[in-house]
Motif scaffolding. Structure first.
Motif, PDB file in Angstrom:
ATOM      1  N   GLU A 173       0.815  -1.216   0.000  1.00 38.48           N
ATOM      2  CA  GLU A 173       0.000   0.000   0.000  1.00 38.48           C
ATOM      3  C   GLU A 173       0.849   1.266   0.000  1.00 38.48           C
ATOM      4  OE1 GLU A 173      -3.854   1.834   2.402  1.00 38.48           O
ATOM      5  OE2 GLU A 173      -2.907  -0.031   3.055  1.00 38.48           O
ATOM      6  N   ILE A 196       2.363   1.844  -3.524  1.00 40.54           N
ATOM      7  CA  ILE A 196       1.383   2.339  -4.487  1.00 40.54           C
ATOM      8  C   ILE A 196       0.944   3.753  -4.138  1.00 40.54           C
ATOM      9  CG2 ILE A 196      -0.953   1.945  -5.382  1.00 40.54           C
ATOM     10  CD1 ILE A 196      -0.362  -1.060  -5.077  1.00 40.54           C
ATOM     11  N   SER A 236       1.324   6.604  -6.821  1.00 39.17           N
ATOM     12  CA  SER A 236       0.082   7.260  -7.248  1.00 39.17           C
ATOM     13  C   SER A 236       0.157   8.767  -7.013  1.00 39.17           C
ATOM     14  CB  SER A 236      -1.109   6.675  -6.490  1.00 39.17           C
ATOM     15  OG  SER A 236      -1.254   5.286  -6.767  1.00 39.17           O
ATOM     16  N   TRP A 280      -0.913  -5.791 -13.571  1.00 44.10           N
ATOM     17  CA  TRP A 280      -1.268  -4.642 -12.725  1.00 44.10           C
ATOM     18  C   TRP A 280      -0.979  -3.327 -13.428  1.00 44.10           C
ATOM     19  CZ3 TRP A 280       1.026  -0.370 -10.572  1.00 44.10           C
ATOM     20  CH2 TRP A 280       0.352   0.258  -9.524  1.00 44.10           C
ATOM     21  N   PHE A 335      -3.209  -0.019 -14.113  1.00 42.27           N
ATOM     22  CA  PHE A 335      -2.862   1.232 -13.426  1.00 42.27           C
ATOM     23  C   PHE A 335      -2.713   2.412 -14.377  1.00 42.27           C
ATOM     24  CE2 PHE A 335       0.429   3.980 -11.381  1.00 42.27           C
ATOM     25  CZ  PHE A 335      -0.320   4.388 -10.279  1.00 42.27           C
ATOM     26  N   GLN A 338      -9.310   4.251 -15.549  1.00 42.40           N
ATOM     27  CA  GLN A 338      -9.658   3.473 -14.362  1.00 42.40           C
ATOM     28  C   GLN A 338     -11.161   3.177 -14.350  1.00 42.40           C
ATOM     29  OE1 GLN A 338      -6.849   2.769 -11.928  1.00 42.40           O
ATOM     30  NE2 GLN A 338      -6.138   3.167 -14.015  1.00 42.40           N
ATOM     31  N   CYS A 388      -5.054  -2.760  -3.042  1.00 43.05           N
ATOM     32  CA  CYS A 388      -4.889  -1.323  -2.793  1.00 43.05           C
ATOM     33  C   CYS A 388      -5.685  -0.461  -3.765  1.00 43.05           C
ATOM     34  CB  CYS A 388      -3.414  -0.942  -2.876  1.00 43.05           C
ATOM     35  SG  CYS A 388      -2.355  -1.761  -1.669  1.00 43.05           S
ATOM     36  N   MET A 389      -6.130  -1.036  -4.852  1.00 47.19           N
ATOM     37  CA  MET A 389      -6.810  -0.255  -5.895  1.00 47.19           C
ATOM     38  C   MET A 389      -8.314  -0.256  -5.628  1.00 47.19           C
ATOM     39  SD  MET A 389      -4.032   0.490  -7.283  1.00 47.19           S
ATOM     40  CE  MET A 389      -4.707   1.544  -8.571  1.00 47.19           C
ATOM     41  N   GLN A 390      -8.773   0.767  -4.938  1.00 49.68           N
ATOM     42  CA  GLN A 390     -10.150   0.789  -4.438  1.00 49.68           C
ATOM     43  C   GLN A 390     -11.195   0.886  -5.541  1.00 49.68           C
ATOM     44  OE1 GLN A 390     -10.372   3.903  -1.492  1.00 49.68           O
ATOM     45  NE2 GLN A 390      -8.940   2.879  -0.105  1.00 49.68           N
ATOM     46  N   ASP A 391     -10.834   1.441  -6.679  1.00 44.71           N
ATOM     47  CA  ASP A 391     -11.810   1.594  -7.764  1.00 44.71           C
ATOM     48  C   ASP A 391     -11.886   0.368  -8.671  1.00 44.71           C
ATOM     49  OD1 ASP A 391     -12.431   4.146  -6.886  1.00 44.71           O
ATOM     50  OD2 ASP A 391     -10.912   5.094  -8.161  1.00 44.71           O
ATOM     51  N   TRP A 392     -11.001  -0.595  -8.464  1.00 42.80           N
ATOM     52  CA  TRP A 392     -11.008  -1.788  -9.301  1.00 42.80           C
ATOM     53  C   TRP A 392     -12.011  -2.806  -8.767  1.00 42.80           C
ATOM     54  CZ3 TRP A 392      -5.209  -3.159 -10.676  1.00 42.80           C
ATOM     55  CH2 TRP A 392      -4.626  -2.040 -11.289  1.00 42.80           C
TER      56      TRP A 392
END
Length: 264
Positions: free
Chosen positions: A93, A96, A100, A205, A209, A213, A234-238
Motif C-alpha cells: 500500500e 502504491i 500514485s 497490474w 494502473f 480506471q 490497494c486499488m479501491q476503484d477496481w
C-alpha cells in the motif's frame, strides 16, 4: 542518491517488477529531493531524462550515469533493503500510495484508442511461466474471463501463450482479436481501453494502473498462491472477481471440457 538494486533478482524477473522498482525510486527521488543513481529506460516514463555522455545500460535495461558512489549516502530500493517502502517485493500500500501521488509527473497517459468504444475490452491472460512451473492452480479459469466479458463487445487479448485453448476459446466466443507486441508495447496498448480484464502479477497490474480506471477487473488474489505484494487490493476503484471454480467453474485441470462448450 537513490539506487535501484535489481541485480539480486532472478534474471527472468519481468517488466512489471522492474517498473515497480523504477517508479518507486523515481517517486522517492521527487519526494526526498534525491538524485537517481540508475533508472529503467522505458517509454512509459512521462518525464525527460537529462542527457549524459557515456551512459552505461546493463543487461536488464537500467541506465547507470553515476558510478562509484559512497554507499553510506545511497538509499537502496530493491531486494535486501526496504528504505521505508514496500515489503520484500516492494509492492504494498505504501509503495502504491507514493507512486500514485506522483503518477501524473512520472507515468504517461496514452489516452484511448481512436477506434475504440465504451464496450471494448482488453484482456491479459497469463499462462507461460505458470504452466512451466507446474502452478496450474494459479491460472485464471475460462469462466473468470467469461464473467468479466459479460456485456462487453469485442476488443483484444494479449498473452504469453496466444495458442492456448482458453485464449482461442475467448477469441471465438467473444470476438476478441489476439494482440502480439513486446511487453512494453502490450502494457501501453492495453492501457488505452475503457475495460481491462487482468490476470494476477505485476505485469498485468501496470496495464490496469496506466490510463483509464473506468472498469478494471482482477481475480481475487486470496484464492491463489500469492507471489507478489498486495498490489491489487490497494486499488479501491477496481473490481475484484471471485474464482468461478468455487461455483463449480471450469478449472485448468478440466481444460478438455472446453471442447464441448466452445467452438475452435
Amino acid at each position: 542518491m537513490i539506487r535501484i538494486n535489481y541485480h539480486d533478482h532472478r534474471n527472468n524477473t519481468g517488466l512489471g517488477n522492474k517498473l515497480f522498482l523504477n517508479f518507486l525510486a523515481r517517486a522517492l527521488s521527487i519526494e526526498n529531493s534525491e538524485p537517481l543513481e540508475n533508472w529503467l529506460r522505458t517509454e512509459i516514463y512521462a518525464g525527460k531524462e537529462e542527457p549524459y555522455n557515456g551512459v552505461h545500460y546493463d543487461r536488464w535495461g537500467f541506465a547507470w550515469p553515476h558510478t562509484n558512489q559512497n554507499d553510506s549516502k545511497v538509499t537502496v530500493v530493491g531486494k535486501g533493503a526496504n528504505c521505508g517502502y514496500g515489503d520484500k517485493y516492494h509492492q504494498n500500500e505504501r509503495t502504491i500510495e507514493i507512486i500514485s501521488k506522483h503518477k501524473d509527473s512520472l507515468i504517461k497517459d496514452f489516452g484511448e484508442r481512436p477506434e475504440g468504444d465504451c464496450l471494448q475490452a482488453f484482456v491479459h491472460a497469463r499462462f507461460g511461466d505458470l504452466v512451466d512451473d507446474n502452478r496450474l492452480n494459479d491460472i485464471c479459469t475460462y469462466e473468470y474471463y467469461t464473467l468479466c466479458l459479460s456485456g462487453l463487445g469485442g476488443g483484444y487479448i494479449a498473452s504469453d501463450s496466444l495458442d492456448h485453448p482458453i485464449v482461442k476459446a475467448l477469441c471465438n466466443n467473444f470476438g476478441l482479436k489476439p494482440y502480439n507486441g513486446t511487453p512494453e508495447e502490450t502494457i501501453i496498448f492495453g492501457s488505452q481501453f475503457p475495460n481491462k480484464i487482468l490476470s494476477l502479477g505485476t505485469f498485468s497490474w501496470w496495464i490496469g494502473f496506466i490510463g483509464s480506471q473506468n472498469n478494471v477487473m482482477y481475480p481475487n488474489p486470496n484464492e491463489y498462491r500469492r507471489w507478489h505484494g498486495p498490489i491489487f487490493e490497494c486499488m479501491q476503484d477496481w473490481k475484484r472477481i471471485d474464482d468461478p471454480r468455487q461455483m463449480g467453474g471450469l478449472g485448468f485441470d478440466n481444460i478438455k471440457r472446453i471442447n464441448t462448450l466452445t467452438r475452435f
